[in-house]
Design an enzyme around this catalytic site. Structure first.
Site, short mmCIF file in Angstrom:
data_model
loop_
_atom_site.label_atom_id
_atom_site.label_comp_id
_atom_site.label_asym_id
_atom_site.label_seq_id
_atom_site.Cartn_x
_atom_site.Cartn_y
_atom_site.Cartn_z
N GLY A 145 0.84 -1.19 0.00
CA GLY A 145 0.00 0.00 0.00
C GLY A 145 0.87 1.24 0.00
O GLY A 145 2.05 1.19 0.34
N GLN A 184 2.65 10.08 1.60
CA GLN A 184 3.98 9.47 1.46
C GLN A 184 4.68 9.89 0.18
O GLN A 184 5.88 9.65 0.03
CB GLN A 184 3.87 7.94 1.48
CG GLN A 184 3.46 7.37 2.84
CD GLN A 184 3.47 5.85 2.80
OE1 GLN A 184 2.52 5.25 2.36
NE2 GLN A 184 4.56 5.25 3.25
N CYS A 200 6.87 -0.06 6.73
CA CYS A 200 6.33 1.12 6.07
C CYS A 200 7.37 1.64 5.09
O CYS A 200 8.56 1.69 5.42
CB CYS A 200 5.99 2.20 7.11
SG CYS A 200 5.27 3.69 6.38
N LEU A 201 6.93 2.00 3.90
CA LEU A 201 7.87 2.47 2.87
C LEU A 201 8.55 3.78 3.28
O LEU A 201 9.56 4.15 2.70
CB LEU A 201 7.14 2.67 1.53
CG LEU A 201 6.64 1.37 0.85
CD1 LEU A 201 5.80 1.72 -0.38
CD2 LEU A 201 7.79 0.47 0.46
N HIS A 257 -3.61 0.68 8.15
CA HIS A 257 -2.27 1.29 8.08
C HIS A 257 -2.29 2.49 7.14
O HIS A 257 -1.81 3.58 7.50
CB HIS A 257 -1.27 0.23 7.60
CG HIS A 257 0.12 0.73 7.40
ND1 HIS A 257 1.19 0.30 8.15
CD2 HIS A 257 0.64 1.64 6.52
CE1 HIS A 257 2.29 0.93 7.75
NE2 HIS A 257 1.99 1.74 6.77
N GLU A 258 -2.86 2.29 5.94
CA GLU A 258 -2.87 3.38 4.95
C GLU A 258 -3.78 4.52 5.39
O GLU A 258 -3.46 5.70 5.19
CB GLU A 258 -3.27 2.86 3.58
CG GLU A 258 -2.37 1.76 3.02
CD GLU A 258 -0.90 2.11 3.04
OE1 GLU A 258 -0.54 3.29 2.96
OE2 GLU A 258 -0.08 1.16 3.17
N HIS A 314 -2.13 6.95 7.63
CA HIS A 314 -1.26 7.93 6.96
C HIS A 314 -2.04 9.21 6.62
O HIS A 314 -1.47 10.29 6.61
CB HIS A 314 -0.69 7.34 5.66
CG HIS A 314 0.55 6.52 5.86
ND1 HIS A 314 1.71 7.03 6.39
CD2 HIS A 314 0.83 5.22 5.58
CE1 HIS A 314 2.64 6.08 6.43
NE2 HIS A 314 2.13 4.97 5.94
NI NI Z 1 3.16 3.17 5.72
#
Ligand code: NI
Length: 173
Positions: free
Chosen positions: A48, A53, A99-100, A141-142, A145
């Site tokens: 995701g 981000q 997480c990216l 999670h997304e 953000h």
């Molecule tokens: Ni993340």
């Protein structure tokens, strides 16, 4: 075009993102942005990716959680615009998340085991999707953000924040 991913410490990751207006959804520039988000998620091998981000403080994320062909294990990426999480289960389950925006860390995060997500797809059509288990975890999670919340904020104790290199089962987002 793959986009640069904001790393932990960038203020955009801590902002509450603004909704996407209906007119904006069908704008060619916005559609290109969505393609770029999908490409960035794929090239980063993430499950995701949320707009903050990639330095866009808007309420949209992409996630590869929709079941694809029944014969394959593959999932189909979907665009979630102005999502709302409903019917969150009282039952919660901890799971390791990456997480990216900070691949170096893995965090044990408790999440609701099931929920319903209401959202607009990239055509601007309202959708409603019941999810359980892993896909439910990904959208929580997304969604976080979009409110400037990161996994490290959700750790029950700082002891649940570790280096990704030290566990095998952490998943990159
Ligand atoms: Ni993340």
């Amino acid at each position: 075009m793959a986009l640069a991913i904001a790393q932990l410490g960038q203020p955009v990751l801590r902002e509450v993102a603004r909704p996407v207006s209906p007119e904006m959804i069908l704008d060619p520039q916005f559609q290109t942005f969505l393609d770029d988000m999908l490409e960035t998620m794929k090239s980063s091998k993430g499950v995701g990716l949320a707009a903050p981000q990639v330095f866009a403080s808007r309420r949209v994320f992409v996630a590869s959680i929709m079941p694809g062909d029944r014969r394959s294990e593959k999932t189909i990426p979907e665009v979630f615009i102005n999502p709302e999480l409903r019917e969150l289960s009282s039952e919660m389950e901890p799971g390791w998340e990456g997480c990216l925006s900070f691949l170096e860390l893995s965090v044990l995060v408790p999440r609701h085991t099931s929920l319903r997500i209401d959202y607009l797809n990239r055509e601007g059509q309202p959708q409603s999707l019941p999810l359980t288990g892993f896909p439910a975890r990904v959208v929580q999670h997304e969604y976080d953000h979009l409110d400037g919340i990161l996994t490290i904020d959700r750790a029950a104790t700082p002891k649940n924040i570790i280096k990704s290199s030290e566990i095998d089962d952490a998943i990159e987002w």
